[in-house]
Design a protein around this motif. Sequence first.
Motif, PDB file in Angstrom:
ATOM      1  N   THR A  68       0.830  -1.451   0.094  1.00 18.38           N
ATOM      2  CA  THR A  68       0.079  -0.018  -0.075  1.00 18.38           C
ATOM      3  C   THR A  68       0.883   1.366   0.057  1.00 18.38           C
ATOM      4  OG1 THR A  68      -1.720  -1.088   1.266  1.00 18.38           O
ATOM      5  CG2 THR A  68      -1.926   1.303   1.364  1.00 18.38           C
ATOM      6  N   ARG A  69       1.989   1.105   0.858  1.00 18.82           N
ATOM      7  CA  ARG A  69       2.764   2.584   0.958  1.00 18.82           C
ATOM      8  C   ARG A  69       3.318   2.521  -0.497  1.00 18.82           C
ATOM      9  NH1 ARG A  69       7.893   4.022   1.166  1.00 18.82           N
ATOM     10  NH2 ARG A  69       8.671   1.679   1.156  1.00 18.82           N
ATOM     11  N   TYR A  92      -6.208  10.270  -7.900  1.00 19.75           N
ATOM     12  CA  TYR A  92      -7.410   9.706  -7.576  1.00 19.75           C
ATOM     13  C   TYR A  92      -7.258   8.126  -7.102  1.00 19.75           C
ATOM     14  CZ  TYR A  92     -10.519  13.651  -8.855  1.00 19.75           C
ATOM     15  OH  TYR A  92     -11.168  14.802  -8.914  1.00 19.75           O
ATOM     16  N   ALA A  93      -6.569   7.628  -7.931  1.00 22.04           N
ATOM     17  CA  ALA A  93      -6.457   6.162  -7.363  1.00 22.04           C
ATOM     18  C   ALA A  93      -5.529   6.266  -6.141  1.00 22.04           C
ATOM     19  CB  ALA A  93      -5.450   5.256  -8.573  1.00 22.04           C
ATOM     20  N   ALA A  94      -4.486   6.920  -6.062  1.00 17.16           N
ATOM     21  CA  ALA A  94      -3.747   6.946  -4.748  1.00 17.16           C
ATOM     22  C   ALA A  94      -4.675   7.383  -3.612  1.00 17.16           C
ATOM     23  CB  ALA A  94      -2.615   7.999  -4.837  1.00 17.16           C
ATOM     24  N   ASP A  95      -5.539   8.155  -3.700  1.00 14.73           N
ATOM     25  CA  ASP A  95      -6.336   8.689  -2.536  1.00 14.73           C
ATOM     26  C   ASP A  95      -7.449   7.655  -2.219  1.00 14.73           C
ATOM     27  OD1 ASP A  95      -7.601  11.257  -1.052  1.00 14.73           O
ATOM     28  OD2 ASP A  95      -9.494  10.473  -2.075  1.00 14.73           O
ATOM     29  N   GLU A  96      -7.785   6.755  -3.505  1.00 14.59           N
ATOM     30  CA  GLU A  96      -8.739   5.576  -2.951  1.00 14.59           C
ATOM     31  C   GLU A  96      -7.898   4.598  -2.209  1.00 14.59           C
ATOM     32  OE1 GLU A  96     -12.295   3.890  -2.736  1.00 14.59           O
ATOM     33  OE2 GLU A  96     -11.963   5.836  -3.554  1.00 14.59           O
ATOM     34  N   ILE A  97      -6.626   4.121  -2.843  1.00 13.89           N
ATOM     35  CA  ILE A  97      -5.847   3.129  -1.983  1.00 13.89           C
ATOM     36  C   ILE A  97      -5.479   3.650  -0.616  1.00 13.89           C
ATOM     37  CG2 ILE A  97      -3.655   2.113  -2.186  1.00 13.89           C
ATOM     38  CD1 ILE A  97      -4.172   2.266  -5.334  1.00 13.89           C
ATOM     39  N   GLY A  98      -4.957   4.863  -0.286  1.00  9.34           N
ATOM     40  CA  GLY A  98      -4.638   5.294   0.829  1.00  9.34           C
ATOM     41  C   GLY A  98      -5.681   5.319   1.890  1.00  9.34           C
ATOM     42  N   ARG A  99      -6.938   5.468   1.573  1.00  4.77           N
ATOM     43  CA  ARG A  99      -8.118   5.654   2.600  1.00  4.77           C
ATOM     44  C   ARG A  99      -8.083   4.617   3.485  1.00  4.77           C
ATOM     45  NH1 ARG A  99     -13.436   8.652  -0.206  1.00  4.77           N
ATOM     46  NH2 ARG A  99     -12.069  10.154  -1.446  1.00  4.77           N
ATOM     47  N   GLY A 100      -8.217   4.902   4.798  1.00  4.80           N
ATOM     48  CA  GLY A 100      -8.226   3.498   5.914  1.00  4.80           C
ATOM     49  C   GLY A 100      -7.050   2.898   6.234  1.00  4.80           C
ATOM     50  N   HIS A 101      -5.944   3.541   5.929  1.00  5.80           N
ATOM     51  CA  HIS A 101      -4.407   2.917   6.229  1.00  5.80           C
ATOM     52  C   HIS A 101      -3.650   3.534   7.387  1.00  5.80           C
ATOM     53  CE1 HIS A 101      -5.494   0.736   2.267  1.00  5.80           C
ATOM     54  NE2 HIS A 101      -4.684  -0.297   3.036  1.00  5.80           N
ATOM     55  N   GLY A 102      -4.646   4.559   7.956  1.00  4.63           N
ATOM     56  CA  GLY A 102      -4.021   5.113   9.066  1.00  4.63           C
ATOM     57  C   GLY A 102      -2.972   6.049   8.933  1.00  4.63           C
TER      58      GLY A 102
END
Length: 603
Positions: A277-278, A307-317
Amino acid sequence: MTLEVSLLGRPTISRGPDPVYQFRSRKSWALLAYLLLAERPPSRARLASLLFDDAEDPLGALRWNLAEVRRGLGPEATVEGDPVVLALPADAMVDVAVLARGSWADAIDLADLGEPLLDGVDVRGAAGFESWLLVEKQRLAGASEAVLHEAAQGLMARGEVARALPHARRVAALSPLDENHQALLIRLLRLSGDDAAAAAQLEAYARLLDDELGVEPGPAVRSALREPLRRTAPVTGSVSIEAIRESGAAAVAAGATDAGIASLRAAVGLADLAEDTRLQVRSRVILAETLVHSLRGMDEEGLAALYAADEIGRGHGQPEWLAEVRVELGYVDFLRARYDRADRWLTDALDLAPDVPWISAKATTYLASVDSDRADYPRALTRFAESIELAREAGDVRRQVFATSMLGRLHLLRGDLDLADDALRTAIELGERDRWLAFLPWPQAFLGELELSRGRVETAASVLSQAFARACQLGDPCWEGVTARALALVAEARGDTAEAFELLADARARCNRLADPYVWLDAYILDAQCDLGVRHEHPDSARWVASMHCLASRTTMREMTVRALVHSAALGDAAAADGARLLAGDLDNPVLDRLVAAAAPRR
């Protein structure tokens, strides 16, 4: 029993199962719309003059219509005072507010998204209000277009291609010449597996461009057709992925942009396969920054990565990840003059990472620039001062240069020449010290303009010739456009009006030659073109003024809107004169006040 106010399309007011309330006067709808959309609460005298100047008792007519608005909104809303303050219940839903400030996920569900403001409401005998209404209609049309584009990007990032496609088709139909809309649609068609439709879309767009403008499609749409969408490279370790990403960034820095971007795309694909994810987020951010800042017209692909980075990064603290993504999203929307959307992204970034100095410095600098473009000068001045200090604390010299040069531009626009001189020379000195020579044509262009305003024509010409030569060497459309504009003013000052017109036409062509121009700059060049055209009775003046008015009002560039109305008034449009006086009253710019007073003296 939630209160819902819909001003898009045929206006309505409803409260749950209660019957829809119908005003007895069209001017009640006009009054409600103005109260909801005005920058600040208007005085009763202003409202009476704006809407009821033709009545025997304007203030009495206002009181009757205010009472009608109260009845329509119900007992939980208040409309009172002088200036008149409208307060709605906390859970009230107003479609134009959702469109301007809500998320795309909320705005996309509005029943009348894309419909005109106050459709079918014809208000007569109120020329100033009609000018204001036209501006607001164009602004909300632009906001609808921005939301549709954002929704298509957001759904694509979620992998919901089938849901994204209708929005992409709709926004491409709204502005069929917009290369970014076409690139998004082509990318989505390819993701849906329909490569033939994607190729056909590009072919149709190429025909349209040839018929309308006599030009060929730019790199954004061609990249959308060629860009690899699926990758089958073997999974590799995070160290190797980092190395590929670093080599790509190094290649770009060395000038090998194509090879660097290819490596960065590969790093994104490898990070996806590794399900790290990172790295997925970080690789996309670096790819996006490269695409957005590489002077290639590739912002649309950069947006897709963000937009893809924003979607992937959500919920990972990791709020700092999302903050970095949203700063870049805000920057792109700032360039495209989608100021409400930019404000939302940049404010989110500050909320997500308030204690990260470099993020705060970038976000605040861009927010100040948004305020300046929209002519909210008091707020912009405060934010520029804050951003310069934040950049200094973060050791970010280039952010200081950017913010200080934009501050100098603001002072120049307001006629504060000594303050502008100090800011612009400071920006140039800092840029030279940091070897950021690629940015220098921007503050140099405004310094040249400042010298010209002081009557130092040859000094201005010397500064601008150097800036223009550097801009052309860099191949930066914005720098070329802004310096060419200022050189046109020099030509006019020397008495060579024909050359001035030629330089202004060239300036617009230069700044718009790629799909990712700085839209404010286009309006700024148009303003000079309109001013020159009106003064010299150029046959294209009316067309230029209409283009400027449409561009400025659609994007909420309030000073540019007023300037367009001033030009229109000079061409004989009395309603434009009323509109200029009305809109300029909310702006804090002595230079603009003098222009409006000269063009539209109070009757």
